[in-house]
Design a protein around this motif. Structure first.
Motif, PDB file in Angstrom:
ATOM      1  N   TYR A  69      16.101  14.901  34.902  1.00 53.63           N
ATOM      2  CA  TYR A  69      16.751  15.293  34.461  1.00 53.63           C
ATOM      3  C   TYR A  69      17.576  14.885  32.720  1.00 53.63           C
ATOM      4  CZ  TYR A  69      21.888  15.279  35.285  1.00 53.63           C
ATOM      5  OH  TYR A  69      23.355  15.335  35.293  1.00 53.63           O
ATOM      6  N   LYS A  70      17.723  15.673  32.237  1.00 58.15           N
ATOM      7  CA  LYS A  70      18.146  15.298  30.906  1.00 58.15           C
ATOM      8  C   LYS A  70      20.091  14.937  30.706  1.00 58.15           C
ATOM      9  CE  LYS A  70      15.227  18.401  28.338  1.00 58.15           C
ATOM     10  NZ  LYS A  70      14.771  19.415  27.374  1.00 58.15           N
ATOM     11  N   VAL A  71      19.943  13.276  30.195  1.00 60.80           N
ATOM     12  CA  VAL A  71      21.400  13.006  29.993  1.00 60.80           C
ATOM     13  C   VAL A  71      21.266  12.898  27.947  1.00 60.80           C
ATOM     14  CG1 VAL A  71      22.783  11.340  29.346  1.00 60.80           C
ATOM     15  CG2 VAL A  71      21.069  12.085  32.152  1.00 60.80           C
ATOM     16  N   PRO A  72      22.646  13.450  27.759  1.00 63.80           N
ATOM     17  CA  PRO A  72      22.464  13.943  25.887  1.00 63.80           C
ATOM     18  C   PRO A  72      23.500  12.460  26.098  1.00 63.80           C
ATOM     19  CG  PRO A  72      23.785  15.442  26.813  1.00 63.80           C
ATOM     20  CD  PRO A  72      23.541  14.522  28.374  1.00 63.80           C
ATOM     21  N   LEU A  73      22.456  11.777  24.444  1.00 65.21           N
ATOM     22  CA  LEU A  73      23.469  10.378  24.279  1.00 65.21           C
ATOM     23  C   LEU A  73      23.490  10.431  22.858  1.00 65.21           C
ATOM     24  CD1 LEU A  73      20.357   8.475  25.882  1.00 65.21           C
ATOM     25  CD2 LEU A  73      22.574   8.594  26.436  1.00 65.21           C
ATOM     26  N   PRO A  74      24.698   9.746  22.096  1.00 60.56           N
ATOM     27  CA  PRO A  74      25.220  10.277  20.558  1.00 60.56           C
ATOM     28  C   PRO A  74      23.918   9.599  20.208  1.00 60.56           C
ATOM     29  CG  PRO A  74      25.819   7.339  21.668  1.00 60.56           C
ATOM     30  CD  PRO A  74      25.081   8.783  22.874  1.00 60.56           C
ATOM     31  N   GLY A  75      23.611  10.129  18.745  1.00 65.04           N
ATOM     32  CA  GLY A  75      23.163   9.164  17.535  1.00 65.04           C
ATOM     33  C   GLY A  75      22.474  10.070  17.449  1.00 65.04           C
ATOM     34  N   GLY A  76      21.964  11.681  17.938  1.00 63.62           N
ATOM     35  CA  GLY A  76      20.882  12.678  17.348  1.00 63.62           C
ATOM     36  C   GLY A  76      20.609  13.251  18.588  1.00 63.62           C
ATOM     37  N   ALA A  77      19.489  14.422  18.675  1.00 61.68           N
ATOM     38  CA  ALA A  77      19.135  15.606  19.664  1.00 61.68           C
ATOM     39  C   ALA A  77      18.401  15.418  21.324  1.00 61.68           C
ATOM     40  CB  ALA A  77      18.667  16.734  18.650  1.00 61.68           C
ATOM     41  N   THR A  78      17.878  13.513  20.718  1.00 63.74           N
ATOM     42  CA  THR A  78      16.907  13.770  22.220  1.00 63.74           C
ATOM     43  C   THR A  78      17.603  13.442  22.787  1.00 63.74           C
ATOM     44  OG1 THR A  78      15.427  13.214  20.497  1.00 63.74           O
ATOM     45  CG2 THR A  78      14.769  12.761  22.571  1.00 63.74           C
ATOM     46  N   TRP A 114      11.058   0.467  18.306  1.00 64.77           N
ATOM     47  CA  TRP A 114      12.209   1.379  18.275  1.00 64.77           C
ATOM     48  C   TRP A 114      13.255   1.751  16.821  1.00 64.77           C
ATOM     49  CZ3 TRP A 114      17.156   2.492  18.608  1.00 64.77           C
ATOM     50  CH2 TRP A 114      17.727   4.524  19.582  1.00 64.77           C
ATOM     51  N   PHE A 115      13.771   0.526  16.556  1.00 66.63           N
ATOM     52  CA  PHE A 115      15.233   0.016  15.726  1.00 66.63           C
ATOM     53  C   PHE A 115      14.197  -0.417  14.017  1.00 66.63           C
ATOM     54  CE2 PHE A 115      19.533  -1.762  15.162  1.00 66.63           C
ATOM     55  CZ  PHE A 115      19.691  -0.688  15.004  1.00 66.63           C
ATOM     56  N   LYS A 116      13.034  -0.874  13.963  1.00 61.70           N
ATOM     57  CA  LYS A 116      12.459  -0.842  12.410  1.00 61.70           C
ATOM     58  C   LYS A 116      12.874   0.584  11.690  1.00 61.70           C
ATOM     59  CE  LYS A 116       8.467  -2.538  10.685  1.00 61.70           C
ATOM     60  NZ  LYS A 116       6.692  -2.072  10.612  1.00 61.70           N
ATOM     61  N   GLN A 117      13.769  -0.083  10.625  1.00 55.26           N
ATOM     62  CA  GLN A 117      14.465   0.374   9.510  1.00 55.26           C
ATOM     63  C   GLN A 117      15.437   1.679  10.347  1.00 55.26           C
ATOM     64  OE1 GLN A 117      10.358   1.939   7.752  1.00 55.26           O
ATOM     65  NE2 GLN A 117      10.541  -0.010   6.025  1.00 55.26           N
ATOM     66  N   PRO A 118      15.947   1.307  11.028  1.00 56.23           N
ATOM     67  CA  PRO A 118      17.070   1.886  12.045  1.00 56.23           C
ATOM     68  C   PRO A 118      17.784   3.693  11.106  1.00 56.23           C
ATOM     69  CG  PRO A 118      18.458  -0.142  12.082  1.00 56.23           C
ATOM     70  CD  PRO A 118      16.561   0.063  10.881  1.00 56.23           C
ATOM     71  N   SER A 119      17.681   4.319  11.865  1.00 56.48           N
ATOM     72  CA  SER A 119      18.646   5.485  10.717  1.00 56.48           C
ATOM     73  C   SER A 119      20.028   5.457  11.575  1.00 56.48           C
ATOM     74  CB  SER A 119      17.983   6.822  11.046  1.00 56.48           C
ATOM     75  OG  SER A 119      18.384   7.026  11.997  1.00 56.48           O
ATOM     76  N   PRO A 120      21.066   5.933  10.505  1.00 53.48           N
ATOM     77  CA  PRO A 120      22.555   5.948  10.823  1.00 53.48           C
ATOM     78  C   PRO A 120      22.961   6.052  12.242  1.00 53.48           C
ATOM     79  CG  PRO A 120      22.595   7.156   8.801  1.00 53.48           C
ATOM     80  CD  PRO A 120      21.127   6.531   9.540  1.00 53.48           C
ATOM     81  N   GLY A 121      21.583   7.802  12.947  1.00 55.15           N
ATOM     82  CA  GLY A 121      22.190   7.614  13.945  1.00 55.15           C
ATOM     83  C   GLY A 121      21.297   6.656  15.172  1.00 55.15           C
ATOM     84  N   LEU A 129      24.976   2.118  23.563  1.00 51.57           N
ATOM     85  CA  LEU A 129      23.521   1.933  25.298  1.00 51.57           C
ATOM     86  C   LEU A 129      24.273   0.081  24.848  1.00 51.57           C
ATOM     87  CD1 LEU A 129      20.471   3.295  24.129  1.00 51.57           C
ATOM     88  CD2 LEU A 129      21.740   3.445  26.039  1.00 51.57           C
ATOM     89  N   CYS A 130      24.267  -0.532  24.344  1.00 57.60           N
ATOM     90  CA  CYS A 130      24.944  -1.525  24.405  1.00 57.60           C
ATOM     91  C   CYS A 130      26.012  -1.901  24.593  1.00 57.60           C
ATOM     92  CB  CYS A 130      24.309  -2.615  22.883  1.00 57.60           C
ATOM     93  SG  CYS A 130      22.757  -3.104  22.384  1.00 57.60           S
ATOM     94  N   THR A 131      27.403  -1.352  24.426  1.00 59.32           N
ATOM     95  CA  THR A 131      28.370  -1.093  24.978  1.00 59.32           C
ATOM     96  C   THR A 131      28.642  -0.677  26.369  1.00 59.32           C
ATOM     97  OG1 THR A 131      29.561  -0.828  22.625  1.00 59.32           O
ATOM     98  CG2 THR A 131      30.778  -0.323  24.371  1.00 59.32           C
ATOM     99  N   LEU A 132      28.006  -0.071  26.853  1.00 62.08           N
ATOM    100  CA  LEU A 132      27.502   0.558  28.043  1.00 62.08           C
ATOM    101  C   LEU A 132      27.396  -0.614  29.026  1.00 62.08           C
ATOM    102  CD1 LEU A 132      26.788   4.160  27.951  1.00 62.08           C
ATOM    103  CD2 LEU A 132      28.896   3.811  28.488  1.00 62.08           C
ATOM    104  N   LEU A 133      26.514  -0.856  28.189  1.00 61.94           N
ATOM    105  CA  LEU A 133      25.213  -2.113  29.221  1.00 61.94           C
ATOM    106  C   LEU A 133      25.749  -3.893  29.474  1.00 61.94           C
ATOM    107  CD1 LEU A 133      21.867  -0.316  28.941  1.00 61.94           C
ATOM    108  CD2 LEU A 133      23.040  -0.223  31.137  1.00 61.94           C
ATOM    109  N   GLY A 134      26.658  -3.744  28.543  1.00 58.01           N
ATOM    110  CA  GLY A 134      27.775  -5.128  28.305  1.00 58.01           C
ATOM    111  C   GLY A 134      26.493  -6.070  27.632  1.00 58.01           C
TER     112      GLY A 134
END
Length: 224
Positions: A69-78, A114-121, A129-134
């Motif tokens: 089951y796929k759930v879209p997330l902001p910040g990219g197409a994946t 995963w977050f090494k040299q992060p893109s804006p996305g 994700l951090c906001t959702l999880l508090g």
């Protein structure tokens, strides 16, 4: 694609939904073990039903189960591609449940990797994700990114389905509880005990109750 689903005729039907069927569909691995376990259950696998029953004191009734089951997330197409999604009743409540199957496979890269040299996305996604999880942004680098977006998937779909509860369950078939320490570190970050077989509430998550836990499946499905 339109949101139209058809019933499966058996566990082998799950293979077609995998991102890389020829790579991931192997005996002794999580995708195949999970499919045979869930298709062979009378309702729900006993370990999943027991964890839910022990937490809420009511028998879970699965209303809808969708593999991969796929759930879209902001910040990219994946999207976050969850091994299974279940919408169920638990007494007078409803729950959106994400299932993450495991045998010996790790939870993917750490946040630091995963977050090494992060893109804006990636920045947008991780903040969401951090906001959702508090939890604080950026989170501890040793935590596993996959656990963040799998948990967020449950919360997002609970909101879309207007469910009372959001739940994420790691359904492991490992005899040694491989990678459980990574799961326990993540649950500790969310303020929930990481014991096996329970579904404690994550106190960091705002709003709708979010529970997560680890259950162990029958070893017989490692040979299917």
């Amino acid at each position: 694609m339109p949101p139209i689903y058809k019933p499966t005729s058996g566990p082998e039907d799950w293979k077609q939904f995998l991102a890389k069927p020829d790579l991931h569909w192997k005996t002794g691995y999580s995708a195949k073990s999970l499919a045979y376990c869930w298709e062979g259950a009378d309702g729900l696998p006993s370990e999943v039903a027991t964890a839910i029953r022990n937490q809420w004191g009511a028998e879970p009734e699965p209303l809808l189960i969708i593999p991969e089951y796929k759930v879209p997330l902001p910040g990219g197409a994946t999207d976050s591609q969850n091994d299974a999604f279940m919408f169920c009743r638990i007494g007078a409540q409803t729950a959106a449940v994400m299932i993450e199957g495991k045998v010996n496979e790790p939870f993917g890269p750490s946040i630091g990797e995963w977050f090494k040299q992060p893109s804006p996305g990636k920045i947008e996604r991780l903040q969401h994700l951090c906001t959702l999880l508090g939890v604080s942004y950026p989170p501890a680098p040793e935590l596993r990114y996959q656990l963040f977006h799998r948990s967020a998937s449950a919360i997002i779909e609970a909101d879309r389905f207007k469910a009372d509860l959001a739940i994420m369950i790691v359904h492991s078939f490992s005899r040694t509880r491989a990678w459980h320490e990574d799961f326990a570190a993540f649950t500790a970050e969310l303020g929930a005990p990481g014991e096996t077989g329970g579904l404690p509430r994550a106190i960091s998550v705002p709003g709708r109750p979010f529970h997560l836990g680890w259950v162990t499946g029958d070893a017989e499905y490692l040979t299917r």
